[in-house]
Each structure stands twice: as structure tokens, then as C-alpha cells.
Design an enzyme around this catalytic site. Structure first.
Site, PDB file in Angstrom:
ATOM      1  N   GLY A  43       0.829  -1.206   0.000  1.00 24.98           N
ATOM      2  CA  GLY A  43       0.000   0.000   0.000  1.00 24.98           C
ATOM      3  C   GLY A  43       0.853   1.241   0.000  1.00 24.98           C
ATOM      4  O   GLY A  43       2.043   1.211  -0.303  1.00 24.98           O
ATOM      5  N   ASN A  44       0.249   2.366   0.351  1.00 29.00           N
ATOM      6  CA  ASN A  44       0.977   3.625   0.405  1.00 29.00           C
ATOM      7  C   ASN A  44       0.406   4.499   1.519  1.00 29.00           C
ATOM      8  O   ASN A  44      -0.525   4.103   2.225  1.00 29.00           O
ATOM      9  CB  ASN A  44       0.944   4.338  -0.956  1.00 29.00           C
ATOM     10  CG  ASN A  44      -0.479   4.562  -1.445  1.00 29.00           C
ATOM     11  OD1 ASN A  44      -1.281   5.239  -0.797  1.00 29.00           O
ATOM     12  ND2 ASN A  44      -0.811   3.988  -2.603  1.00 29.00           N
ATOM     13  N   ARG A  45       0.945   5.697   1.648  1.00 26.29           N
ATOM     14  CA  ARG A  45       0.597   6.568   2.772  1.00 26.29           C
ATOM     15  C   ARG A  45      -0.599   7.482   2.515  1.00 26.29           C
ATOM     16  O   ARG A  45      -0.920   8.325   3.341  1.00 26.29           O
ATOM     17  CB  ARG A  45       1.799   7.442   3.148  1.00 26.29           C
ATOM     18  CG  ARG A  45       3.036   6.674   3.594  1.00 26.29           C
ATOM     19  CD  ARG A  45       4.190   7.630   3.893  1.00 26.29           C
ATOM     20  NE  ARG A  45       5.401   6.938   4.245  1.00 26.29           N
ATOM     21  CZ  ARG A  45       5.719   6.553   5.478  1.00 26.29           C
ATOM     22  NH1 ARG A  45       4.881   6.792   6.473  1.00 26.29           N
ATOM     23  NH2 ARG A  45       6.858   5.939   5.713  1.00 26.29           N
ATOM     24  N   SER A  46      -1.266   7.333   1.383  1.00 27.46           N
ATOM     25  CA  SER A  46      -2.363   8.251   1.057  1.00 27.46           C
ATOM     26  C   SER A  46      -3.477   8.175   2.092  1.00 27.46           C
ATOM     27  O   SER A  46      -3.951   7.094   2.455  1.00 27.46           O
ATOM     28  CB  SER A  46      -2.932   7.925  -0.320  1.00 27.46           C
ATOM     29  OG  SER A  46      -4.049   8.726  -0.605  1.00 27.46           O
TER      30      SER A  46
END
Length: 402
Positions: free
Chosen positions: A210-213
Site C-alpha cells: 500500500g501507500n501513505r495516502s
């Protein structure tokens, strides 16, 4: 400074009690609120409650305090009128210009932005007469918030539920923040699609890439579009944020699911804004069981495959003539140079370029960006609330519509 003057109209539905929470938020945030209930609304919440919570008298009649000409003065002096909840009967009266009580008189004399937050049973909301009344009001520039889907009176469920008062408050706040420009809802009659949040690419039943969004910028775009009169579809990854009022929300997990949902929603959309942080890659293989850490066996590297390029796809194959496509570019270095290359490569009309990092943009309530356009123009947006960037994006989209 004078407090912004808000008229809170309350019509006779069971959701009238929820308007007390909206009143509290408006009052505590520094607004001078005058509650104008209908006679039917007083069957649910009494006049004393409205007066106590607002600090102003609450009346349904044009015959009280006649020397102040309340049926004219209340609407004339308002900075915003919001009717919440708004019944099918009130929508009909407003659409046809009836004036048989203080609230309907106020609606006729108001020259400020007007917001309606409908709440009724699904059958009433979907009835052709109601839908025609909604279309009429929107055509005149009023903002009619789409009702939520959920539990209704009794055991019924469906579309028609009163939206979360906190989210209605956010719409009111955005409309007031736009000032006189909000009198003309420039996205009325437009359907816009916004993607938000990050995608999650499963590796095994426990782990994902995933990512930090946080999704906050996409949600700000959705809220501001509602405040400007648009019909909004929000396609979002997992954010933990409440659904914005008046928005059709589609929850997704992976980039492939995001693509399917965006393409479906974009079929009749006037604009598509891809604010989601879409994973460029996903694991080539999904492990049906949790991948174990073993000291006696060296784990093989995780093989990745490319995800579809959704922005490039919808830019190249517009679902309808004149559709505006907006992309986002999160960069860590050579921000503008990389952004210009991405704009040319993706083929979108606008590209919002911002610098990101562990302590920049992601998870923050503020943002700073430059909006690059296919025609070569550049619009810098200084550091500030993400709603301000969202309004700039819609300003540029609305210019291209016209």
C-alpha cells in the site's frame, strides 16, 4: 466582524431531531443562526428547543412581530439558507414558488446560496414529481444534497436517509467560504467522478502493498464539488473517513477494482479527477496462506507485475465528447520537470503536481501544488487547506466547461 447569518429551515420529518446537531455545529463555529421551522416540524422538536440552541426566536408564522416584516427581512439578511431536513412537500413548494408560511416566504426572498438536504422514504425520493422538483431547483442554482442510503423510518432501508449532520455542516462551510460566487452553483447539472485514497494490493491473507495516502484531498474534491452543485461519484480506497454528504460512494480495494469502478462511473461523467494514489505494481502471485518466516529456508523475492494505467486509459478513450480529465502527480524530486513529462505522457487536461514525503502532504489537512494544463498554462496553489486546492481545480474545470 459580523457573524455570518444562516437561516436553518426545518421541515416536518422524523429527521428533524438531527437538525439540532447541525444547529449546534453552525452556532459553535461562529454563525448567527435563525431557525425557521414549519408547523409540522414542531411536532417533532419544539419551538423552545430551537430558540434555546440558537439564541434567537423561532417562529413558523408571518403574523408574529409584523412590524419587523419577518417574511421579507429574514431572507434578505441571510448569507446562507439551509433546509434540513427537507421533505418532499417542501421541495415541491420551493420548486413551485409557494409561500404559505414563514419558511417558504424566506426562500422566495433569499438572494444568497440555498441548500436543501432532503430526507424521505425511497419511494418518495424516486417519484418522478420529486425528481422534477429537484431538477428545477438545481437549474435555478440551488444545491440539493443527495440523500444517504441506509435505515429509514421503521424497518425500511434505502436511499432517502438524512445525511450525517457533520457532513451537511461541511457543505455549508464550503458554500460560505466561497462567498458571493456560491450564489451561482457553477457545477449544477454536471456529473463528476473523483477517486481518492490509496489502493491495497494483497500479498497474502495478512499483508498487502500500500501507500501513505489518507484520501483527504480526494474527499475535499468531492465535498467542494457538492457545494458547487455537482452530482458526485467518489471511488475510494480504505481511508477511515466518513462518507461525504450528497456523494455516491463506491468503496474499492485494489487498482484493478478502482479501474472497473472509475470506468463504469465515467461513462456519463463530465469530468473525472484521479486523486487516488494508485499502486503502479501488484504481487504477481497471491499466497493463499500467510507467508511464514523460516530460518532454514531463504524466502524468494516478491515478483511484481504492472497495474493498469487508469489515468492514461481514460485520457486516451474519453467516455463522452468534452469530458475533462484531471490527474495527480505525487513527486519527491524534480517536481515540475517530472510533472510536465507525466502530463504529456498521460494525455490528461490538467495535472496537479505536488511534492510528497513522509512529513509532506500525506495525512495532512493542507497541501501545496502547481496545476499544469495541456495548453501550457500553470496555476500555482500556495500552501493552505486541501479544500482551497480543490476549489482551484474545480475553477479550472469549470472554465473548460464554458
Amino acid at each position: 466582524m459580523d457573524k455570518p447569518k444562516v437561516v436553518l429551515g426545518v421541515s416536518g420529518g422524523i429527521a428533524a431531531y438531527k437538525a439540532c446537531e447541525l444547529l449546534r455545529r453552525l452556532s459553535e463555529s461562529g454563525h448567527d443562526v435563525r431557525v425557521v421551522p414549519t408547523a409540522s416540524a414542531l411536532h417533532f422538536v419544539g419551538e423552545t428547543t430551537w430558540a434555546a440552541l440558537s439564541g434567537n426566536p423561532a417562529s413558523t408564522e408571518v403574523w408574529e412581530s409584523v412590524h419587523e416584516v419577518p417574511h421579507v427581512r429574514i431572507g434578505q439578511g441571510a448569507d446562507l439558507v439551509v433546509v434540513a431536513p427537507c421533505t418532499a412537500d417542501m421541495l415541491a413548494k420551493a420548486a413551485h414558488g409557494l409561500a404559505d408560511d414563514l419558511l417558504t416566504n424566506t426562500l422566495l426572498t433569499a438572494r444568497c446560496p440555498v441548500i436543501f438536504a432532503p430526507a424521505m422514504h425511497t419511494e418518495m425520493w424516486e417519484h418522478p414529481a420529486t425528481q422534477e422538483n429537484v431538477t428545477t431547483l438545481r437549474h435555478r442554482g440551488a444545491i440539493v444534497i443527495e440523500p444517504a442510503v441506509g435505515r429509514l423510518t421503521g424497518v425500511d432501508t434505502g436511499k432517502g436517509r438524512f445525511p450525517d449532520p457533520a457532513e451537511i455542516f461541511e457543505v455549508c462551510r464550503r458554500v460560505l467560504a466561497r462567498g458571493p460566487e456560491a450564489v451561482t452553483a457553477d457545477l449544477v447539472g454536471r456529473h463528476v467522478v473523483v477517486s481518492a485514497g490509496g489502493t491495497r494490493e494483497p500479498l497474502d491473507p495478512v499483508r498487502y502493498l500500500g501507500n501513505r495516502s489518507s484520501g483527504k484531498q480526494g474527499y475535499a474534491l468531492a465535498r467542494t464539488a457538492v457545494a458547487r452543485g455537482a452530482r458526485v461519484t467518489l471511488v475510494t480506497g480504505e481511508t477511515g473517513l466518513p462518507d461525504p454528504a450528497g456523494v455516491d460512494v463506491v468503496h474499492i480495494g485494489t487498482a484493478v477494482q478502482l479501474r472497473e469502478a472509475v470506468l463504469k462511473a465515467a461513462a456519463d461523467a463530465d469530468a473525472v479527477v484521479m486523486a487516488a494514489a494508485v499502486a503502479d505494481f501488484r504481487p504477481a502471485h497471491y499466497a493463499p496462506g500467510k507467508i511464514k518466516k523460516r530460518d532454514d529456508v531463504e524466502q524468494p523475492p516478491i515478483e511484481l507485475v504492472r497495474n493498469p494505467d487508469i489515468l492514461a486509459e481514460i485520457s486516451a478513450e474519453r467516455a463522452r465528447p468534452g469530458q475533462i480529465v484531471v490527474g495527480f502527480a505525487a513527486e519527491t524530486d524534480d517536481v515540475l520537470a517530472n510533472g510536465r513529462q507525466k502530463l504529456a505522457r498521460k494525455g490528461c487536461d490538467l495535472l496537479v503536481v505536488n511534492e510528497v514525503g513522509e512529513h509532506k502532504t500525506f495525512g495532512s489537512a493542507e497541501n501545496e501544488a502547481v496545476v499544469l494544463a495541456a495548453d501550457g498554462t500553470e496555476t500555482p496553489v500556495p500552501h493552505g487547506p486541501k479544500e482551497a486546492l480543490a476549489d482551484t481545480v474545480w475553477d479550472l474545470v469549470a472554465e473548460r466547461f464554458s
